[in-house]
Design a protein around this motif. Structure first.
Motif: not given
Lengths: 145, 418
Positions: B322-324, B328-329, B356-357, B416-418
């Motif tokens: 998946f996109p960046e 970790n979400g 985030k962090d 997901y694929s670009k």
């Protein structure tokens, strides 16, 4: 002349049946109107507007074999006292405790049960005040045991 | 001739309707994401787990038509649809977890452990080890969801068998019990050793309390911390019509997502979280009036979601597909509400919570929607009419995620694929 006679008989018959049906339907529907009102304010939240209930939690009333079944006394008992047990119904289980309705009059119980038993896809008989009263004495005997 | 044309048109129409219906298995996803119907009609699929080789295990709430309550699914030809499906086990339940070459599954009272061979097949389907037994199951909130930390400790939810710990459950005017006696053995998360057999309450530890019912939970390996999503209490308006309107009840209390530390207390049944006031409010069963604030010692939620949507699964995304922004979400599946009635129901989707962090930002967005099968923009008014209700979440070895449905038993695979 014969024709006239016939049509006046028909007219009288039609008039009488209209009067009768207005009276009859109105008398019946008052029962259901009250039942619907009770359902919407007290039952709908858990059993849902379509009587479909909530899977695994709140038992459905629509197409429920218990609701359209012959054991009116049991239905009266549940409406009045609520239900705090695992409900097995039509191959599913329902876990939430049902709230008791100790403030309902016998007429209100008859009305709401009549509404529920004749709504959505349910086509069972309505419940009369006499049936609720008979159920009460039957239930009392049961609980005394 | 004319009739032949009509038939041809009908066939074409049928095909195009089928094509439209099948696009992304009926799901609405962000751009670049695709979904396939990995499995369907397998039974009441609660939580799911995926092995390193991509074999999916689903725990069913009841045994299915074949009499099996754990299902193994494999997509041998790799087309996004399981083509090798078999099952076993008679006990219904919710929890399932793959840890190394062990498969853990829970009934509503116990946790069992199976052994997997090098093909991810269960070696001992009829003779699992009993790891934990005797957990309270009093019908309500009976699911024993499980997750693990990195040291092979099990964290299991033991839901409170009550709505608000009233002397008489779900009864108007019945006061809350003080202290709530349920909390000794339920209404929290218990910790057990994943290796030890036949543990009971005395072998475990109450890790967190004041949680009415948690179905979705996951260990955040990045921050080494347990996260749980709580089902908030019901029926504020039904029992306290003088304090809460139907519209207020539809928004109260928030469904809350917590970052849990050992010993935390989230406050059930004494308080609930009001998302509009951003406060922990004293429950009316304990003398609250909708305004009075409760103790500040109770845990603050990391994210507050709309009321009654019923969070069922939590998944920290650690994949690379998946996109960046997803890394970790947390994904959270929502079963969909019932206690918003007479107002329309909400939920029936998978949400994404950005981190985030190592901390939730407090924001959230709908990631996958359309499970309920209602037309665009329409709402579900009757919960049982929802076509599918999202429940379990799991991540595959390629970084795709799987979402289970416990009504008919569908499993969706989202990639997901670009």
């Amino acid at each position: 002349m014969e024709m006239n006679n016939n049509s006046s008989t028909w007219g009288r018959f039609l008039f009488l049946s209209i009067v009768f049906s207005i009276f009859f339907v109105d008398g019946q529907s008052q029962n259901l109107v009250n039942g619907k009102k009770i359902f919407e304010t007290r039952c709908l939240v858990c059993h849902q507007a379509d009587g479909g209930g909530v899977p695994n939690m709140n038992a459905p009333l629509d197409a429920s074999t218990n609701v359209v079944g012959k054991d009116i006394a049991r239905l009266v008992y549940i409406v009045k006292n609520g239900l705090n047990e695992r409900v097995a119904l039509d191959g599913m289980y329902y876990s939430n405790a049902m709230t008791a309705n100790p403030d309902f009059t016998d007429q209100q119980i008859a009305d709401v049960l009549s509404y529920v038993r004749t709504s959505w896809s349910n086509k069972a008989s309505k419940v009369t005040l006499a049936q609720v009263q008979a159920a009460n004495s039957k239930n009392k005997i049961k609980t005394k045991k | 001739m004319k009739k032949g044309l009509q038939i041809l048109c009908l066939i074409l129409a049928a095909f195009s309707i089928k094509a439209i219906a099948q696009e992304n298995a009926g799901l609405k996803l962000p751009e670049g994401f695709k979904a396939s119907l990995y499995a369907n009609n397998i039974g009441s699929a609660r939580h799911i787990a995926v092995t390193k080789a991509g074999v999916v295990f689903a725990k069913l709430n009841y045994p299915n038509k074949e009499g099996n309550a754990i299902i193994r699914l494999e997509d041998v030809n790799n087309d996004g649809v399981a083509d090798k499906v078999n099952g076993w086990a008679k006990f219904g339940g919710t929890g399932i977890y793959v840890k190394g070459n062990s498969l853990y599954a829970s009934s509503n009272e116990a946790i069992f452990k199976y052994e997997l061979n090098n093909k991810d097949e269960v070696v001992n389907p009829q003779t699992p080890l009993t790891i934990v037994t005797g957990l309270i199951n009093r019908r309500q909130h009976e699911s024993k969801s499980i997750t693990f930390d990195q040291q092979n400790n099990i964290y299991v939810n033991i839901g409170a068998y009550s709505n608000a710990c009233q002397t008489s459950d779900r009864t108007p005017g019945s006061q809350g019990m003080m202290p709530c006696p349920i909390l000794d053995s339920a209404g929290g998360i218990w910790k057990f050793d994943g290796n030890k057999q036949n543990q009971t309450y005395k072998d475990g530890k109450r890790y967190a309390t004041g949680l009415r019912n948690v179905v979705g939970l996951d260990w955040n390996n990045q921050t080494n911390q347990l996260y749980v999503a709580q089902h908030g209490r019901d029926q504020l308006n039904s029992f306290y019509p003088n304090l809460y309107t139907d519209a207020q009840n539809a928004e109260l209390p928030a469904e809350t997502f917590y970052a849990i530390n050992e010993g935390d207390n989230a406050g059930w049944p004494y308080v609930y979280y009001d998302p509009a006031q951003h406060k922990k409010i004293v429950s009316p069963e304990y003398g609250g009036d909708g305004q009075k604030e409760g103790s500040k010692d109770f845990k603050e939620p990391a994210v507050a979601f709309p009321a009654h949507m019923a969070p069922m699964g939590v998944l920290f995304y650690t994949g690379n597909q998946f996109p960046e922004k997803y890394k970790n979400g947390a994904f959270i599946s929502f079963h969909g509400s019932w206690n918003r009635a007479p107002l329309p129901q909400e939920g029936f989707f998978v949400a994404f919570v950005p981190f985030k962090d190592g901390k939730a930002t407090g924001e959230w967005e709908i990631f996958a929607n359309g499970f309920a099968g209602v037309e665009n923009g329409a709402k579900v008014t009757n919960t049982a009419k929802a076509k599918a209700r999202p429940c379990g979440l799991a991540q595959g070895p390629d970084g795709s995620i799987y979402v289970s449905d416990d009504t008919k038993g569908a499993i969706f695979k989202i990639s997901y694929s670009k």
